[in-house]
Scaffold this active site. Structure first.
Site, PDB file in Angstrom:
ATOM      1  N   GLY A  58      10.682  94.562  90.155  1.00 25.77           N
ATOM      2  CA  GLY A  58      11.879  95.150  88.800  1.00 25.77           C
ATOM      3  C   GLY A  58      13.050  94.233  88.610  1.00 25.77           C
ATOM      4  N   GLY A  59      13.050  92.844  88.383  1.00 24.90           N
ATOM      5  CA  GLY A  59      13.482  91.958  88.466  1.00 24.90           C
ATOM      6  C   GLY A  59      13.372  92.367  86.231  1.00 24.90           C
ATOM      7  CB  CYS A  92       5.055  83.507  85.799  1.00 27.09           C
ATOM      8  SG  CYS A  92       4.137  85.175  87.118  1.00 27.09           S
ATOM      9  N   GLY A  99      -2.033 101.858  85.086  1.00 29.21           N
ATOM     10  CA  GLY A  99      -1.801 101.000  83.373  1.00 29.21           C
ATOM     11  C   GLY A  99      -2.998 101.067  82.356  1.00 29.21           C
TER      12      GLY A  99
HETATM   13  C1  LIG Z   1       3.987  89.989  86.819  1.00 34.34           C
HETATM   14  S1  LIG Z   1       4.080  91.749  88.851  1.00 34.34           S
HETATM   15  C2  LIG Z   1       5.536  92.646  87.401  1.00 34.34           C
HETATM   16  C3  LIG Z   1       6.641  92.242  87.498  1.00 34.34           C
HETATM   17  C4  LIG Z   1       7.485  92.746  87.239  1.00 34.34           C
HETATM   18  N1  LIG Z   1       7.593  92.970  85.540  1.00 34.34           N
HETATM   19  C5  LIG Z   1       8.731  92.445  86.772  1.00 34.34           C
HETATM   20  O1  LIG Z   1      10.017  91.826  86.837  1.00 34.34           O
HETATM   21  O2  LIG Z   1       9.776  92.655  88.808  1.00 34.34           O
HETATM   22  C6  LIG Z   1       2.529  92.309  87.525  1.00 34.34           C
HETATM   23  C7  LIG Z   1       2.905  94.074  87.905  1.00 34.34           C
HETATM   24  O3  LIG Z   1       1.757  94.728  88.119  1.00 34.34           O
HETATM   25  C8  LIG Z   1       1.276  95.260  88.960  1.00 34.34           C
HETATM   26  N2  LIG Z   1      -0.665  96.291  88.058  1.00 34.34           N
HETATM   27  C9  LIG Z   1      -1.573  95.086  88.718  1.00 34.34           C
HETATM   28  N3  LIG Z   1      -2.903  95.909  88.522  1.00 34.34           N
HETATM   29  C10 LIG Z   1      -2.151  97.369  87.986  1.00 34.34           C
HETATM   30  C11 LIG Z   1      -2.868  98.177  86.705  1.00 34.34           C
HETATM   31  N4  LIG Z   1      -3.764  98.615  86.468  1.00 34.34           N
HETATM   32  N5  LIG Z   1      -1.760  98.902  86.442  1.00 34.34           N
HETATM   33  C12 LIG Z   1      -0.004  98.983  86.800  1.00 34.34           C
HETATM   34  N6  LIG Z   1       0.289  97.760  87.461  1.00 34.34           N
HETATM   35  C13 LIG Z   1      -0.768  96.998  87.250  1.00 34.34           C
HETATM   36  C14 LIG Z   1       1.203  94.664  90.377  1.00 34.34           C
HETATM   37  O4  LIG Z   1       1.246  95.599  90.627  1.00 34.34           O
HETATM   38  C15 LIG Z   1       2.228  93.914  89.842  1.00 34.34           C
HETATM   39  O5  LIG Z   1       3.121  94.904  90.731  1.00 34.34           O
END
Ligand SMILES: C[S@@+](CC[C@H](N)C(=O)[O-])C[C@H]1O[C@@H](n2cnc3c(N)ncnc32)[C@H](O)[C@@H]1O
Length: 374
Positions: free
Chosen positions: A178-179, A300, A230
């Site tokens: 959530g950042g 990242c 997603g």
């Molecule tokens: C890089 S992290 C997101 C970090 C977040 N945006 C932040 O700034 O804190 C990627 C996220 O994508 C989620 N994710 C993975 N596969 C996904 C999918 N098919 N649909 C939606 N979210 C997904 C993961 O659970 C993970 O929390």
């Protein structure tokens, strides 16, 4: 007893001449199914050395040292916390708001980011280049909300590139923990859809929202949290802005942590499928945005396969499979404006990439902005 220790024993007993080692004393390595092999971080480093030395050439050794060293953080100020003296207290640590500095740089050479930067309400304090001091933990304000959120300051760039306005409907497709969601909330918008497929990570996201956002700003009309996949997103052409902060090899995490390491032996297939997952998530983002609206894709990782190649693949598929046409927006001004705070890679074909380096150890952070045409 192993052969070597048998040899040592014989030499202690002063036995001379050729020594016959009986079969039962010979040591044979056993490759049992329980053999665990090199750890996730070790495998990650091997993989990065092989791929990134080719990708970055002479730059790789300094990026490698940055990745292996302690990361730098920024303090994203929580405007909802209601405390006036946070800026003053943090200012006494010698930190500055890097966005304010960028505004000064931008006034000298206005570019496409000018408008976004001028209207942004985000405040994020960082220590100067070369200073690796840490922020103290955030305090709770009299309203019961935390004063700031610590994050990699480079992760605010995708939010800034989105250029969110108060009248916008915004979707954060992969939002946990959530950042960037908090940064989007600081920008203010009409409606924010927050989604993450992982239930445990979404619960963490909900806790973050409770700690930073007042209840009146968390009403259903303004903020919705979902845990949908997603890649199967059903809403078409509904949002003015979409952030696709995709799951990736999280290069820095993979080098430092054994837990949840995508390089672990058991997750090879999952890792190999990441570019496909990322392409489908970006496709969903491109379909969910209105014609004329913007999508920002970010990761990242330093990997071209997960960055530029995913953008190219998704653009092609969006046009051929769904008749959705989009084009890449020029973000060179991001690089120019923020070069005092971050080190950018100068040879990105599409989008921009923040490179970790000891003097400003943020990133990796890749971002690419796409505008849907029709
Ligand atoms: C890089 S992290 C997101 C970090 C977040 N945006 C932040 O700034 O804190 C990627 C996220 O994508 C989620 N994710 C993975 N596969 C996904 C999918 N098919 N649909 C939606 N979210 C997904 C993961 O659970 C993970 O929390």
């Amino acid at each position: 007893m192993m052969a070597t220790s048998l040899g040592a024993t014989l030499s202690l007993l002063k036995v001379r001449g050729p020594v016959r080692i009986f079969c039962r004393y010979r040591y044979k390595k056993k490759w049992a199914t329980s053999y665990v092999g090199p750890s996730g971080p070790r495998l990650a480093l091997q993989y990065f050395d092989m791929n990134y030395s080719a990708q970055f050439g002479d730059v790789w050794p300094s990026v490698r040292i940055g990745l292996l060293s302690e990361q730098k953080y920024g303090a994203l100020i929580n405007h909802f916390s209601g405390t006036e003296d946070t800026a003053h207290r943090l200012g006494s640590l010698g930190v500055t708001d890097f966005l304010q500095e960028a505004r000064t740089a931008e006034a000298e050479s206005p570019g496409t980011m000018s408008e976004a930067l001028r209207s942004s309400r985000i405040t994020c304090y960082t220590f100067p280049r070369g200073d690796i001091s840490r922020f103290p933990p955030a305090r709770s304000s009299p309203l019961g909300l935390l004063e700031y959120y610590l994050l990699d300051a480079a992760s605010l760039l995708p939010v800034l590139a989105l250029n969110v306005r108060p009248e916008h409907r915004v979707l954060d497709l992969c939002a946990a923990p959530g950042g960037k969601t908090l940064a989007l909330l600081m920008e203010d918008c009409r409606y924010l859809g927050v989604n993450d497929a992982s239930i445990s990570r979404s619960n963490r996201l909900r806790r973050v929202l409770h700690s930073y956002v007042p209840p009146e700003r968390r009403t259903e009309e303004r903020l919705r949290v979902t845990t949908w996949d997603g890649t199967q997103w059903g809403e078409e052409g509904l949002y003015d802005r979409v952030l696709v902060d995709a799951p990736c090899t999280t290069d820095r995490h993979s080098l430092h942590h054994e837990d949840n390491n995508v390089f672990s032996r058991l997750r090879v297939r999952e890792r190999q499928r990441l570019p496909l997952l990322q392409t489908h998530l970006l496709l969903s983002g491109l379909r969910a945005v209105v014609p004329g609206g913007d999508v920002v894709y970010s990761t990242c990782t330093l990997s071209t396969l997960q960055n530029e190649c995913v953008v190219e693949g998704a653009l092609g598929l969006a046009a051929s499979e769904y008749g959705v046409h989009a084009e890449v927006q020029d973000l060179r001004s991001v690089r120019e404006i923020f070069s005092r705070t971050f080190n950018f890679h100068l040879e990105c074909r599409i989008g921009e990439l923040v490179l970790p380096q000891l003097t400003a150890n943020y990133g990796p952070l890749y971002l690419c902005k796409l505008r849907r045409l029709r």
